[in-house]
Design an enzyme around this catalytic site. Structure first.
Site, PDB file in Angstrom:
ATOM      1  N   GLU A 115      -9.553  -2.406   4.427  1.00 27.55           N
ATOM      2  CA  GLU A 115      -8.453  -2.477   5.399  1.00 27.55           C
ATOM      3  C   GLU A 115      -9.022  -2.517   6.816  1.00 27.55           C
ATOM      4  O   GLU A 115      -8.653  -3.362   7.627  1.00 27.55           O
ATOM      5  CB  GLU A 115      -7.527  -1.268   5.232  1.00 27.55           C
ATOM      6  CG  GLU A 115      -6.366  -1.290   6.242  1.00 27.55           C
ATOM      7  CD  GLU A 115      -5.327  -0.196   6.011  1.00 27.55           C
ATOM      8  OE1 GLU A 115      -5.681   0.855   5.448  1.00 27.55           O
ATOM      9  OE2 GLU A 115      -4.168  -0.400   6.403  1.00 27.55           O
ATOM     10  N   GLN A 137       0.859  -1.192   0.000  1.00 22.01           N
ATOM     11  CA  GLN A 137       0.000   0.000   0.000  1.00 22.01           C
ATOM     12  C   GLN A 137       0.895   1.241   0.000  1.00 22.01           C
ATOM     13  O   GLN A 137       1.655   1.443   0.946  1.00 22.01           O
ATOM     14  CB  GLN A 137      -0.872  -0.023   1.245  1.00 22.01           C
ATOM     15  CG  GLN A 137      -1.879   1.098   1.349  1.00 22.01           C
ATOM     16  CD  GLN A 137      -2.544   1.118   2.727  1.00 22.01           C
ATOM     17  OE1 GLN A 137      -1.898   0.775   3.716  1.00 22.01           O
ATOM     18  NE2 GLN A 137      -3.793   1.493   2.791  1.00 22.01           N
ATOM     19  N   SER A 167       0.659   6.543   2.602  1.00 18.96           N
ATOM     20  CA  SER A 167       1.217   7.544   3.522  1.00 18.96           C
ATOM     21  C   SER A 167       2.464   8.212   2.949  1.00 18.96           C
ATOM     22  O   SER A 167       3.259   7.577   2.239  1.00 18.96           O
ATOM     23  CB  SER A 167       1.605   6.887   4.842  1.00 18.96           C
ATOM     24  OG  SER A 167       0.510   6.217   5.392  1.00 18.96           O
ATOM     25  N   SER A 196       4.559  -0.963   4.220  1.00 19.10           N
ATOM     26  CA  SER A 196       4.856  -2.301   4.751  1.00 19.10           C
ATOM     27  C   SER A 196       5.136  -3.266   3.600  1.00 19.10           C
ATOM     28  O   SER A 196       4.395  -3.288   2.609  1.00 19.10           O
ATOM     29  CB  SER A 196       3.667  -2.838   5.550  1.00 19.10           C
ATOM     30  OG  SER A 196       3.299  -1.952   6.562  1.00 19.10           O
TER      31      SER A 196
HETATM   32  C1  LIG Z   1       2.416  -1.104  11.549  1.00 11.65           C
HETATM   33  C2  LIG Z   1       2.078  -0.038  10.552  1.00 11.65           C
HETATM   34  C3  LIG Z   1       1.955  -0.373   9.207  1.00 11.65           C
HETATM   35  C4  LIG Z   1       1.678   0.627   8.265  1.00 11.65           C
HETATM   36  N1  LIG Z   1       1.634   0.263   6.951  1.00 11.65           N
HETATM   37  C5  LIG Z   1       1.397   1.198   6.023  1.00 11.65           C
HETATM   38  C6  LIG Z   1       1.401   0.842   4.634  1.00 11.65           C
HETATM   39  O1  LIG Z   1       1.640  -0.324   4.259  1.00 11.65           O
HETATM   40  N2  LIG Z   1       1.172   1.801   3.726  1.00 11.65           N
HETATM   41  C7  LIG Z   1       0.902   3.101   4.080  1.00 11.65           C
HETATM   42  O2  LIG Z   1       0.651   3.917   3.190  1.00 11.65           O
HETATM   43  N3  LIG Z   1       0.924   3.493   5.391  1.00 11.65           N
HETATM   44  C8  LIG Z   1       1.172   2.567   6.362  1.00 11.65           C
HETATM   45  N4  LIG Z   1       1.207   2.939   7.682  1.00 11.65           N
HETATM   46  C9  LIG Z   1       1.107   4.355   8.021  1.00 11.65           C
HETATM   47  C10 LIG Z   1      -0.178   4.753   8.708  1.00 11.65           C
HETATM   48  O3  LIG Z   1      -1.278   4.699   7.837  1.00 11.65           O
HETATM   49  C11 LIG Z   1       0.035   6.171   9.267  1.00 11.65           C
HETATM   50  O4  LIG Z   1       1.095   6.090  10.231  1.00 11.65           O
HETATM   51  C12 LIG Z   1      -1.200   6.716   9.912  1.00 11.65           C
HETATM   52  O5  LIG Z   1      -2.170   7.015   8.947  1.00 11.65           O
HETATM   53  C13 LIG Z   1      -0.916   7.998  10.750  1.00 11.65           C
HETATM   54  O6  LIG Z   1      -0.236   8.931   9.990  1.00 11.65           O
HETATM   55  P1  LIG Z   1       1.103   9.618  10.536  1.00 11.65           P
HETATM   56  O7  LIG Z   1       2.042   8.549  10.975  1.00 11.65           O
HETATM   57  O8  LIG Z   1       1.580  10.562   9.484  1.00 11.65           O
HETATM   58  O9  LIG Z   1       0.673  10.422  11.839  1.00 11.65           O
HETATM   59  P2  LIG Z   1      -0.029  11.863  11.895  1.00 11.65           P
HETATM   60  O10 LIG Z   1      -1.136  11.914  10.911  1.00 11.65           O
HETATM   61  O11 LIG Z   1       1.042  12.890  11.789  1.00 11.65           O
HETATM   62  O12 LIG Z   1      -0.653  11.862  13.360  1.00 11.65           O
HETATM   63  C14 LIG Z   1       0.129  12.136  14.538  1.00 11.65           C
HETATM   64  C15 LIG Z   1      -0.828  12.140  15.732  1.00 11.65           C
HETATM   65  O13 LIG Z   1      -1.801  13.218  15.579  1.00 11.65           O
HETATM   66  C16 LIG Z   1      -3.127  12.697  15.674  1.00 11.65           C
HETATM   67  N5  LIG Z   1      -3.995  13.419  14.720  1.00 11.65           N
HETATM   68  C17 LIG Z   1      -3.722  13.751  13.438  1.00 11.65           C
HETATM   69  N6  LIG Z   1      -4.772  14.388  12.881  1.00 11.65           N
HETATM   70  C18 LIG Z   1      -5.744  14.473  13.830  1.00 11.65           C
HETATM   71  C19 LIG Z   1      -7.068  15.000  13.852  1.00 11.65           C
HETATM   72  N7  LIG Z   1      -7.607  15.599  12.794  1.00 11.65           N
HETATM   73  N8  LIG Z   1      -7.785  14.873  15.014  1.00 11.65           N
HETATM   74  C20 LIG Z   1      -7.255  14.266  16.115  1.00 11.65           C
HETATM   75  N9  LIG Z   1      -5.997  13.751  16.141  1.00 11.65           N
HETATM   76  C21 LIG Z   1      -5.258  13.840  15.021  1.00 11.65           C
HETATM   77  C22 LIG Z   1      -3.025  11.245  15.249  1.00 11.65           C
HETATM   78  O14 LIG Z   1      -4.084  10.474  15.791  1.00 11.65           O
HETATM   79  C23 LIG Z   1      -1.662  10.856  15.858  1.00 11.65           C
HETATM   80  O15 LIG Z   1      -1.808  10.539  17.225  1.00 11.65           O
HETATM   81  C24 LIG Z   1       1.487   1.982   8.661  1.00 11.65           C
HETATM   82  C25 LIG Z   1       1.596   2.319  10.022  1.00 11.65           C
HETATM   83  C26 LIG Z   1       1.891   1.336  10.965  1.00 11.65           C
HETATM   84  C27 LIG Z   1       2.022   1.727  12.410  1.00 11.65           C
END
Ligand SMILES: Cc1cc2nc3c(=O)[nH]c(=O)nc-3n(C[C@H](O)[C@H](O)[C@H](O)COP(=O)(O)OP(=O)(O)OC[C@H]3O[C@@H](n4cnc5c(N)ncnc54)[C@H](O)[C@@H]3O)c2cc1C
Length: 425
Positions: free
Chosen positions: A236, A118, A121, A153
């Site tokens: 998902e 996928q 992100s 991933s």
């Molecule tokens: C094990 C694992 C596998 C993954 N695999 C994939 C993959 O295969 N492909 C892929 O594309 N992505 C993948 N991801 C990424 C995942 O989708 C993102 O980490 C996730 O969407 C959060 O985005 P971010 O890390 O940029 O955090 P951010 O969006 O920067 O968020 C940081 C913090 O702020 C909070 N926050 C943000 N916006 C708001 C809001 N509007 N209201 C309240 N709180 C908010 C969030 O809840 C979080 O606590 C994976 C993540 C993990 C942990």
């Protein structure tokens, strides 16, 4: 696609197990290559039994996949291929793809010839996924891709990716995104591993430097990527909420390392339990084995886990019933939050049972460090597939009718938003 709205009754489950056993007795041949075995499995409709027969399945309820896989395992046969292609790409392409795309792209997912990751992100676009900036620019019958993804991933083990890219900067951010079935094995793609706190390096950064994608692999039409993405995310979240996820499935595709192997050898190597998740059954067995099953504190926590797990099953059934009436989307969000709670509690209980031994990782820890690994992985469950906070936002806004997050840029062309950010306005 069969939507899995009906739950298989106990009798139906037993009949399904019998069907699978009969088929395996006639067809399982450990001397076949994995590629030939998976081809036979897919032709019989066992990889995705919940798809309709026209889609390559058997038109059975959604839960039947787990029964089929577990019966393959107990009969000693290599289970059908899994991965993100099966969980997300196939149902997305079946929903939004053309007949040609379905034929070219879904069939290799079902018979394990393609491995998918996928590519959603980005460093600046996770929760705010629609803020992605990877660009795709049309050049005749192909698209030229530049940008970066992160947290992808298994990308190193995959030959295909579900790629979201911006195809139009002159429209508001949700309208300028397109969903591509993207080939990773090409010169314009660089994949770098990222190590997680489990010690594994499942994550990757993926860089696109004038990479190419055929226009024929644009799914759901130009600028329609946000709608297509909702389908991918729905599958998902429901996969995770149902406790399915993609953990522990045999890796498909030319880079998954399975296709050329002897199927019997690959079946022997299959790990019986995942080191990412622990079921209440696993933990009950561990408590009995270590004599901790008489400790009232452990018993209480186990009872809580079993209760939450049962509620999760009922929630999934409610979702199916609501889906049959044309609603129920938010049940996937509730199920995802519930699954996170279950994963964290399971890890905690395992370490409570094991005491100091629970600190030991593979290869020294009990059962090859499976419990400490699951404990360290558990916090990830509140992030992947959309964070807990985002799930709660969705439930608040769409189900409870609470006011939406302020979004002043919603109607502004995204190129203009980026110019404002760059100039600090
Ligand atoms: C094990 C694992 C596998 C993954 N695999 C994939 C993959 O295969 N492909 C892929 O594309 N992505 C993948 N991801 C990424 C995942 O989708 C993102 O980490 C996730 O969407 C959060 O985005 P971010 O890390 O940029 O955090 P951010 O969006 O920067 O968020 C940081 C913090 O702020 C909070 N926050 C943000 N916006 C708001 C809001 N509007 N209201 C309240 N709180 C908010 C969030 O809840 C979080 O606590 C994976 C993540 C993990 C942990």
């Amino acid at each position: 696609m069969a939507d899995g709205t009906s739950e298989p009754a106990a009798g139906a489950n037993a009949a399904l197990v019998d069907d699978v056993r009969t088929w395996l007795a006639e067809n399982w041949d450990p001397d076949l290559s994995v590629e030939d075995w998976w081809s036979a499995v897919a032709k019989a409709g066992w990889t995705a039994p919940h798809f309709t027969p026209e889609e390559g399945g058997r038109g059975l309820p959604r839960q039947s996949g787990a029964i089929v896989r577990s019966t393959f395992g107990t009969e000693g046969a290599l289970r059908p291929p899994g991965g993100l292609g099966l969980l997300m790409a196939a149902p997305t392409i079946l929903t939004h793809g053309t007949p040609d795309q379905i034929d070219r792209l879904v069939t290799p997912i079902l018979d394990g010839r393609a491995g998918w990751c996928q590519l959603f992100s980005e460093p600046g676009a996770g929760s705010d996924l629609a803020g992605l900036t990877t660009r795709a620019v049309r050049d005749g019958d192909r698209w030229i891709i530049n940008g970066q993804k992160v947290w992808s991933s298994m990308a190193r083990e995959c030959d295909h990716g579900m790629l979201l890219a911006r195809t139009n900067l002159d429209v508001p951010k949700h309208s300028g995104i397109s969903w591509f079935a993207f080939r990773l094995d090409q010169p314009g793609v660089t994949i770098r591993p990222l190590r997680e706190m489990t010690g594994d390096a499942v994550f990757n950064e993926v860089f696109f430097d004038d990479a190419e994608c055929a226009d024929a692999d644009l799914i759901g039409g130009e600028g329609n990527g946000w709608t297509v993405t909702q389908t991918t995310l729905y599958f998902e979240r429901t996969g995770i909420g149902a406790g399915g996820g993609h953990a522990g499935f045999p890796s498909p595709g030319p880079l998954g390392g399975m296709l050329g192997r002897r199927a019997g050898d690959a079946a022997l190597d299959e790990v019986p339990g995942s080191n990412l998740t622990l079921s209440s059954k696993d933990l009950l067995a561990l408590a009995r084995r270590t004599g901790r099953n008489t400790d009232p504190a452990i018993r209480q926590k186990l009872a809580e886990l079993i209760t939450l797990t049962d509620i999760g099953v009922w929630n999934a059934r409610r979702g199916k019933a609501e889906a049959a009436r044309g609603g129920g989307q938010a049940v996937a969000n509730i199920g995802k939050i519930a699954q996170t709670r279950i994963m964290k509690l399971s890890g905690e209980i395992a370490l409570d049972i094991l005491g100091a031994d629970g600190m030991l990782a593979s290869p020294d820890g009990p059962d090859d460090g499976r419990y400490s690994h699951a404990f360290v992985f558990a916090p990830a469950s509140s992030i992947y597939g959309g964070t807990d906070q985002i799930q709660r936002n969705i439930i608040g806004e769409r189900v409870l009718g609470l006011p939406r997050d302020p979004n002043p840029d919603k109607e502004v062309p995204y190129g203009e938003v980026l110019r404002r950010i760059a100039s600090g306005r």
